[in-house]
Design an enzyme around this catalytic site. Structure first.
Site, short mmCIF file in Angstrom:
data_model
loop_
_atom_site.label_atom_id
_atom_site.label_comp_id
_atom_site.label_asym_id
_atom_site.label_seq_id
_atom_site.Cartn_x
_atom_site.Cartn_y
_atom_site.Cartn_z
N ALA A 66 1.03 -0.91 0.17
CA ALA A 66 0.11 -0.02 0.20
C ALA A 66 1.32 1.28 0.21
CB ALA A 66 -0.86 -0.15 1.66
N GLY A 112 0.73 -4.78 1.46
CA GLY A 112 -0.58 -4.26 0.20
C GLY A 112 -0.47 -5.44 -1.56
N GLU A 115 -0.72 -9.22 -0.40
CA GLU A 115 -1.85 -9.55 0.11
C GLU A 115 -2.69 -9.55 -1.36
OE1 GLU A 115 -1.71 -6.30 2.84
OE2 GLU A 115 -2.75 -8.11 4.00
N GLU A 135 4.74 -4.69 7.56
CA GLU A 135 3.78 -4.33 8.05
C GLU A 135 4.26 -4.02 9.12
OE1 GLU A 135 2.73 -6.17 6.00
OE2 GLU A 135 1.03 -5.25 4.45
#
Ligand code: CAA
Length: 260
Positions: A66, A112, A115, A135
């Site tokens: 992200a 992300g 993911e 993270e």
């Protein structure tokens, strides 16, 4: 349909979606997530598309996570909303498409980015790919379904290890752990992903889409686990360590976490 952050190509019943933020290692900001949502929505109802291949632009990254710059000043509420919207627009959305999606992991797949690959129905990787959920090095936890899907794919112990250490694993290790189905050279990656997509495209499309639904149904007995992830992801945004972790990344220095 035109996109700013994506490139879309259709050929022989296969759609190729490329995220084109190469300078930011294809990091997922909200505009990219929105465009991916729109692209997948359109492709999923296009009867001429039987399989989708997704990759990142360039030879360095699939998706490096992200977009940290975008959320580094978010508060708890905004953090929770970021995670919830991501789940709805992209990660659960892709997992539940009728059209199979193959992640062609052509480099870093982190946070992300991994993911997103985990939400796809199949993953193949180039031999230079590196995968991880870093993270915790930012004062966060995975917020786009990684706490659930990683364990489903590689097992709980390995998922704990990857998430708690935040360390990346090589393509070889990912193959050994069942995180990716095949490894190829960079040059072979897209042709081989295309070959796989063409094999799928030759099959009965309704059967393929029903098989996705049936397989997903075996793993969907814990919808509330996403809610737990969303809440805890949001809670991280209320900590000083989150501010320290994201500032350290953006300032290109090591974080000094205090545990508060
Ligand atoms: N968000 C925003 N920008 C990012 C980014 C990210 N996730 N990853 C890389 N970039 C940017 C860098 O800031 C840099 O931009 P500038 O040139 O403007 O400085 C550019 O992409 C190139 O990156 P680097 O200079 O860092 O490249 P490198 O080769 O030195 O390192 C890397 C590569 C190891 C992948 C490193 O970029 C990195 O660690 N990236 C972050 C990975 C990460 O922590 N991802 C998780 C994000 S949080 C998340 O995803 C939350 C969630 O679950 C919802």
């Amino acid at each position: 349909m035109t996109f700013e952050q994506l490139h879309l190509k259709k050929e022989n019943k296969i759609a190729f979606v490329t995220i084109t933020r190469e300078k930011k290692l294809n990091a997922l900001d909200s505009a990219t997530i929105q465009e991916l949502h729109e692209a997948f929505s359109v492709l999923d109802i296009d009867s001429q598309v039987r399989a989708i291949v997704i990759m990142g632009q360039g030879q360095k990254a699939f998706v490096a996570g992200a977009d940290i710059a975008e959320f580094s000043s978010f508060n708890q509420q905004q953090g929770e909303a970021l995670s919830r919207l991501g789940h709805e627009k992209l990660f659960a959305f892709v997992e539940n498409l009728s059209t199979p999606v193959i992640a062609a992991i052509n480099g870093y797949a982190l946070g992300g980015g991994l993911e997103l690959a985990l939400s796809c129905h199949m993953r193949v990787a180039s031999d230079n790919a590196r995968m991880g959920l870093p993270e915790v090095t930012l004062g966060l936890i995975p917020g786009y379904g990684g706490t659930r899907r990683l364990g489903q794919i590689i097992g709980k112990g390995r998922a704990h290890q990857m998430v708690a250490t935040g360390q990346m694993i090589s393509a070889d290790k990912a193959m050994q752990w069942g995180l990716v189905n095949e490894i190829y050279t960079q040059e072979e990656l897209v042709p081989k992903a295309t070959e796989l997509a063409l094999k799928i495209a030759a099959n009965a499309p309704i059967s393929v889409s029903h098989s996705i639904k049936a397989i997903n149904a075996q793993y969907s007995n814990s919808v509330e686990s996403f809610e737990t992830e969303i809440q805890l992801f949001g809670a991280c945004f209320a900590t000083n360590d989150f501010k320290e972790g994201t500032s350290a990344f953006l300032e290109k220095r090591k974080p000094d976490f205090k545990g508060n």
